[in-house]
Motif scaffolding. Structure first.
Motif, short mmCIF file in Angstrom:
data_model
loop_
_atom_site.label_atom_id
_atom_site.label_comp_id
_atom_site.label_asym_id
_atom_site.label_seq_id
_atom_site.Cartn_x
_atom_site.Cartn_y
_atom_site.Cartn_z
N ARG A 20 15.13 38.77 54.83
CA ARG A 20 16.46 38.25 54.49
C ARG A 20 16.34 36.76 54.16
O ARG A 20 16.87 35.90 54.85
CB ARG A 20 17.42 38.47 55.66
CG ARG A 20 17.72 39.95 55.91
CD ARG A 20 18.73 40.14 57.01
NE ARG A 20 19.08 41.55 57.15
CZ ARG A 20 20.01 42.19 56.45
NH1 ARG A 20 20.69 41.51 55.52
NH2 ARG A 20 20.26 43.47 56.64
N MET A 21 15.60 36.50 53.14
CA MET A 21 15.42 35.13 52.70
C MET A 21 15.10 35.12 51.21
O MET A 21 14.63 36.11 50.65
CB MET A 21 14.29 34.44 53.46
CG MET A 21 12.92 35.06 53.25
SD MET A 21 11.59 34.06 53.95
CE MET A 21 11.72 32.61 52.92
N ALA A 22 15.38 34.02 50.58
CA ALA A 22 15.06 33.82 49.17
C ALA A 22 14.93 32.32 48.94
O ALA A 22 15.10 31.52 49.86
CB ALA A 22 16.15 34.42 48.28
N GLU A 23 14.58 31.95 47.74
CA GLU A 23 14.46 30.53 47.40
C GLU A 23 15.53 30.14 46.39
O GLU A 23 15.89 30.93 45.51
CB GLU A 23 13.10 30.25 46.74
CG GLU A 23 11.94 30.17 47.67
CD GLU A 23 10.67 29.86 46.91
OE1 GLU A 23 9.76 29.29 47.51
OE2 GLU A 23 10.58 30.21 45.72
N LYS A 24 16.01 28.94 46.54
CA LYS A 24 16.82 28.36 45.48
C LYS A 24 15.90 27.89 44.37
O LYS A 24 14.70 27.69 44.57
CB LYS A 24 17.64 27.19 46.00
CG LYS A 24 18.73 27.59 46.98
CD LYS A 24 19.57 26.39 47.38
CE LYS A 24 20.69 26.79 48.32
NZ LYS A 24 21.52 25.63 48.72
N GLY A 25 16.46 27.69 43.18
CA GLY A 25 15.65 27.21 42.07
C GLY A 25 15.17 25.78 42.30
O GLY A 25 15.83 24.99 42.97
N GLU A 26 14.01 25.48 41.75
CA GLU A 26 13.47 24.13 41.86
C GLU A 26 14.36 23.16 41.09
O GLU A 26 14.79 23.45 39.96
CB GLU A 26 12.06 24.10 41.28
CG GLU A 26 11.38 22.75 41.39
CD GLU A 26 10.02 22.74 40.72
OE1 GLU A 26 9.19 21.89 41.09
OE2 GLU A 26 9.79 23.57 39.81
N PRO A 27 14.67 22.01 41.67
CA PRO A 27 15.49 21.03 40.94
C PRO A 27 14.82 20.59 39.65
O PRO A 27 13.59 20.59 39.53
CB PRO A 27 15.60 19.86 41.93
CG PRO A 27 15.31 20.45 43.27
CD PRO A 27 14.34 21.57 43.03
N GLY A 28 15.62 20.21 38.68
CA GLY A 28 15.08 19.69 37.43
C GLY A 28 14.50 18.29 37.64
O GLY A 28 14.71 17.66 38.67
N ARG A 29 13.77 17.82 36.66
CA ARG A 29 13.19 16.48 36.70
C ARG A 29 14.06 15.57 35.84
O ARG A 29 14.52 15.96 34.77
CB ARG A 29 11.76 16.47 36.16
CG ARG A 29 10.94 17.72 36.49
CD ARG A 29 10.59 17.81 37.95
NE ARG A 29 9.86 19.03 38.25
CZ ARG A 29 8.54 19.12 38.30
NH1 ARG A 29 7.79 18.08 38.01
NH2 ARG A 29 7.95 20.26 38.62
N GLU A 30 14.26 14.36 36.28
CA GLU A 30 15.07 13.43 35.50
C GLU A 30 14.48 12.03 35.56
O GLU A 30 13.85 11.65 36.54
CB GLU A 30 16.52 13.42 35.99
CG GLU A 30 16.70 13.06 37.45
CD GLU A 30 18.15 13.13 37.90
OE1 GLU A 30 18.58 12.24 38.65
OE2 GLU A 30 18.84 14.08 37.49
N ARG A 31 14.67 11.28 34.48
CA ARG A 31 14.12 9.93 34.41
C ARG A 31 14.69 9.21 33.20
O ARG A 31 15.18 9.82 32.25
CB ARG A 31 12.60 9.99 34.29
CG ARG A 31 12.17 10.56 32.96
CD ARG A 31 10.75 10.96 32.86
NE ARG A 31 9.81 9.96 33.26
CZ ARG A 31 8.56 9.89 32.80
NH1 ARG A 31 8.16 10.76 31.91
NH2 ARG A 31 7.73 8.99 33.22
N TRP A 32 14.60 7.90 33.22
CA TRP A 32 14.90 7.07 32.06
C TRP A 32 13.59 6.80 31.33
O TRP A 32 12.57 6.51 31.95
CB TRP A 32 15.53 5.74 32.49
CG TRP A 32 16.96 5.86 32.90
CD1 TRP A 32 17.43 6.06 34.16
CD2 TRP A 32 18.11 5.78 32.05
NE1 TRP A 32 18.82 6.13 34.14
CE2 TRP A 32 19.25 5.95 32.86
CE3 TRP A 32 18.27 5.60 30.68
CZ2 TRP A 32 20.53 5.93 32.35
CZ3 TRP A 32 19.56 5.57 30.16
CH2 TRP A 32 20.68 5.74 30.98
#
Length: 421
Positions: free
Chosen positions: A138-150
């Protein structure tokens, strides 16, 4: 209008969340876990477009964000991958990290592309966590956060020949005579405030000429927009150095420009050069031509060419000489363009920092913070798995040494947790 610098914000898409689901069908007992994986978030890719020759577009749009991946579904359905967000830039664009100034890529050729923000991977559904010891996770993963930068974009014109010289030496006039370019021309210094490009055709061949705005003393230090102009000379194969034959001291002007080029980039001092004395139609230029010719020869400059861009005297001869010199040079080695690694954020498992302040424990680190963002805190099994990740990374031992006790507050990045053994 030429715009040759820009600063933009890029953000890739978040990976889709995996889900917790179980197979529920009539006559199928204990169907087992069936939660699907999330789709991959969209990448942000810069791609060179041969139809572009300026960064003007980025004055109106600064933020570029790719879409998130689709959420996983029941019956082991994987979420859809998000489309890649392609940001088009002109060939000759140098990409740097805005914070560090580090080189990311040199996009010199048409259709070259570089991924500046990879999309987050999709989270795994509970079917991926099934094992012999855990038949119904009874577990799963959330999606990996995106990468952001200037990032900063810096355009270096892709031209074969650079026309350089002091302000008002006649570079723009010459370009307008030999090519299809229509630069602004007037009888005062600094008429040209931005580089102009023109295509010169001769004997069924063509070369791109760039009129580089007049350089002044201190240009290599940025004086008079020196940096903005000098970088456009770096990619050219040949330098046509234009002297004003009617100037007070053309020899001093020549020495000054050569010095500025060498101080900006020592390789420019070795670039093939053709020296041209312009405005030979004026009496004062004709009067001192012989003396100037001898002085240039003493410096080792062979066969300087006297021309008049205004009357087109010897202009054809100049074009012939440029094409002859270009034909003898090796072809531009595209493979020699600096290869820069695609930007990558830290991977899971890299070092972390631990700070204790007023009895609160703050843990930070790119890898551990991303792992926290991918955890479903509503599922006990997911929380337990994250705790095991902390143990593997040494975070648990570090917290214990720092004096953490059950019930203490621990921050993992922006996530506030109540510590428990």
């Amino acid at each position: 209008m030429l715009v040759d610098e820009a600063k933009i914000f890029v953000a890739s898409g978040k990976g889709g969340d995996g889900i917790v689901a179980f197979r529920r069908e009539k006559y199928v007992a204990r169907g087992g876990p069936s939660g699907g994986n999330g789709g991959r978030g969209g990448d942000v890719v810069l791609k060179a477009d041969a139809n572009l020759n300026t960064l003007y577009f980025f004055r109106n749009q600064v933020h570029f964000k790719a879409k998130a991946g689709g959420k996983g579904g029941s019956s082991n359905k994987t979420g859809a991958d998000a489309d890649t967000l392609i940001v088009r830039v002109p060939p000759g664009t140098v990409v740097r990290d805005a914070e560090t100034g580090g080189l990311i890529a040199d996009i010199a050729r048409a259709d070259d592309e570089v991924t500046v923000a990879p999309g987050g991977r999709g989270g795994r559904g509970n079917s991926r966590f099934k094992s012999s010891s855990n038949q119904a996770p009874r577990m799963a993963e959330k999606g990996e956060p995106g990468r952001e930068r200037w990032i900063t974009l810096e355009l270096k014109l892709i031209a074969d020949v650079a026309l350089v010289g002091m302000p008002n030496a006649g570079k723009s006039t010459l370009l307008s005579v030999v090519s299809n370019a229509k630069p602004k021309i007037a009888d005062y210094p600094f008429t040209t405030l931005e580089p102009n490009l023109g295509t010169v055709v001769y004997d069924n061949k063509d070369l791109i000429f760039a009129d580089i705005p007049g350089l002044i003393e201190g240009a290599h230090l940025g004086v008079g927009l020196g940096h903005a102009f000098l970088r456009h000379v770096q990619r050219t194969k040949i330098i046509v150095h234009i002297l004003d034959g009617s100037a007070d001291d053309p020899l001093a002007d020549y020495s000054q420009i050569r010095t500025e080029l060498a101080l900006f980039d020592d390789k420019l001092a070795e670039r093939p050069e053709i020296v041209v004395v312009n405005k030979i139609d004026l009496p004062e230029a004709r009067e001192y031509w012989e003396l100037l010719n001898e002085s240039l020869a003493a410096l080792g400059i062979a066969e300087p060419l006297a021309i008049s861009a205004a009357t087109r005297k010897n202009v054809t001869r100049l074009i012939q000489r440029v094409f002859e010199k270009s034909a003898k040079l090796p072809r531009r080695d595209e493979s020699a363009i600096d290869e820069a690694p695609i930007f990558e954020l830290d991977d899971d498992g890299l070092p972390f920092d631990l700070v204790v302040k007023d009895g609160v424990y703050y843990v930070s680190g790119e890898g551990i913070e991303r792992a926290a963002a991918m955890t479903y805190w509503d599922y006990d099994e997911a929380v337990l798995r994250f705790h095991k990740t902390l143990e593997a990374l040494g975070v648990v031992d570090a917290l214990a040494k720092a004096g953490v006790r059950p019930g203490d507050t621990v921050f993992i990045g922006d996530f506030e947790l109540e510590w428990s053994d």
